[in-house]
Design an enzyme around this catalytic site. Structure first.
Site, PDB file in Angstrom:
ATOM      1  N   LYS A  24       3.611  35.093 -23.802  1.00 63.94           N
ATOM      2  CA  LYS A  24       4.101  36.481 -23.882  1.00 63.94           C
ATOM      3  C   LYS A  24       5.562  36.566 -23.434  1.00 63.94           C
ATOM      4  CE  LYS A  24       3.606  41.018 -24.334  1.00 63.94           C
ATOM      5  NZ  LYS A  24       4.638  41.671 -23.548  1.00 63.94           N
TER       6      LYS A  24
ATOM      7  N   GLU B  68      11.703  38.998 -29.004  1.00 58.41           N
ATOM      8  CA  GLU B  68      11.828  40.427 -29.296  1.00 58.41           C
ATOM      9  C   GLU B  68      13.239  40.926 -28.977  1.00 58.41           C
ATOM     10  OE1 GLU B  68      10.305  43.906 -26.596  1.00 58.41           O
ATOM     11  OE2 GLU B  68       8.624  43.106 -27.743  1.00 58.41           O
TER      12      GLU B  68
END
Length: 324
Positions: free
Chosen positions: A189, A196
């Site tokens: 993550k 991102e």
């Protein structure tokens, strides 16, 4: 299954709702009572504190923490562990640094308590879209909780199957993956959020260029009065740069092409910094991810239209407001 959820904020509340809609039994606690009362009206069993939550769960218990990373998560996990019994499971679904997971996993294992880290992506849209889950923990415990993960994940949907995947882990196609032992879920993550940052920065810089294509400082025959909202929309239709982030950008620009509601001062929530630190430790080049992080630092000094694009995307997928 029965599961306790501690932290009923933007994501925690919708995780509870998605589980309840599928028939799972949820016991929930939040420091602020309003959302607890609201979810109780939707079928959740309310708890007045961690001790009450643990008491209302049937052993072996499953306690999912959905709290901001840092001291509050650390304290809540320690309190829950002191109340839990051997065989219980504590899950951290927030954005925790993976080395903290490794440490906690060892500490809790010595007390007979299972620990799992679940990187959760999906933001405020997860209730309807589902959540992408990156899971770290013992395989047998992950498999036991598969009904929970399968419910929260989006499922295969109408996305075409990737050629050559027939012999590989089928849960990945449904939006959740056991990434490895404790710490692996939040490690994946962390890198996800670093990427991102880079994707968002690329969109931000591109739209900033488009917005200035018609500036008076350019030669008259090189001024292009480009409507950025329309460009965002046309790129959504068949372009190789289409994505959910572009969808959110197009939505924000359609509402207000100037993005007047945003200052462009872009916060970072930690994972981008950890990704860059990991790249340094590995001596793995990550110039795009590093530059994207530094661009956020710079935005707090002198913001651009591109920074407003970044703020609009963050608000779109996560409901993140700008710091006052």
């Amino acid at each position: 299954m029965q599961i306790g959820i501690v932290g009923l904020g933007r994501m925690g509340a919708n995780i509870a709702r998605r589980l309840m809609r599928a028939g799972h039994k949820v016991v929930g606690y939040n420091r602020h009572d309003d959302i607890v009362h609201e979810l109780a009206g939707e079928g959740m069993t309310p708890a007045t504190g961690l001790a009450d939550l643990v008491q209302k769960l049937t052993p072996p218990r499953v306690i999912w923490m959905m709290l901001p990373s840092g001291a509050i998560t650390e304290q809540s996990i320690e309190e829950a562990a002191n109340l839990a019994a051997s065989g219980d499971v504590i899950i951290d679904g927030g954005n925790t640094f993976w080395r903290d997971d490794v440490r906690r996993g060892k500490t809790l294992a010595a007390r007979g308590i299972h620990y799992m880290d679940v990187g959760t992506s999906g933001g405020v849209w997860g209730l309807e879209r589902g959540y992408c889950l990156m899971i770290g923990g013992e395989r047998q415990v992950v498999e036991r909780l598969d009904p929970v993960f399968a419910t929260l994940a989006p499922g295969a949907g109408d996305i075409d199957r990737t050629p050559g995947r027939a012999a590989r882990n089928p849960t990945a196609e449904r939006g959740y993956l056991h990434c490895g032992p404790v710490g692996a879920g939040h490690y994946v993550k962390m890198v996800h959020n670093g990427i991102e940052y880079g994707l968002m920065q690329a969109y931000a810089e591109g739209f900033d260029l488009l917005r200035h294509a018609g500036d008076d400082s350019r030669p008259e025959d090189e001024r292009f009065p480009i409507e950025v909202a329309d460009v965002a929309e046309v790129w959504r239709r068949g372009s190789v740069v289409t994505s959910w982030l572009l969808d959110l950008t197009a939505t924000a620009l359609a509402k207000d092409p100037a993005l007047a509601a945003f200052t462009g001062k872009v916060e970072d929530s930690g994972e981008g910094r950890w990704t860059v630190q990991e790249a340094v430790e590995q001596a793995t080049p990550a110039p795009v991810l590093t530059a994207a992080l530094f661009a956020r630092f710079r935005s707090r000094q002198e913001a651009t239209f591109g920074d407003k694009i970044l703020s609009a995307m963050r608000k779109g997928f996560g409901g993140h407001g700008e710091a006052k």
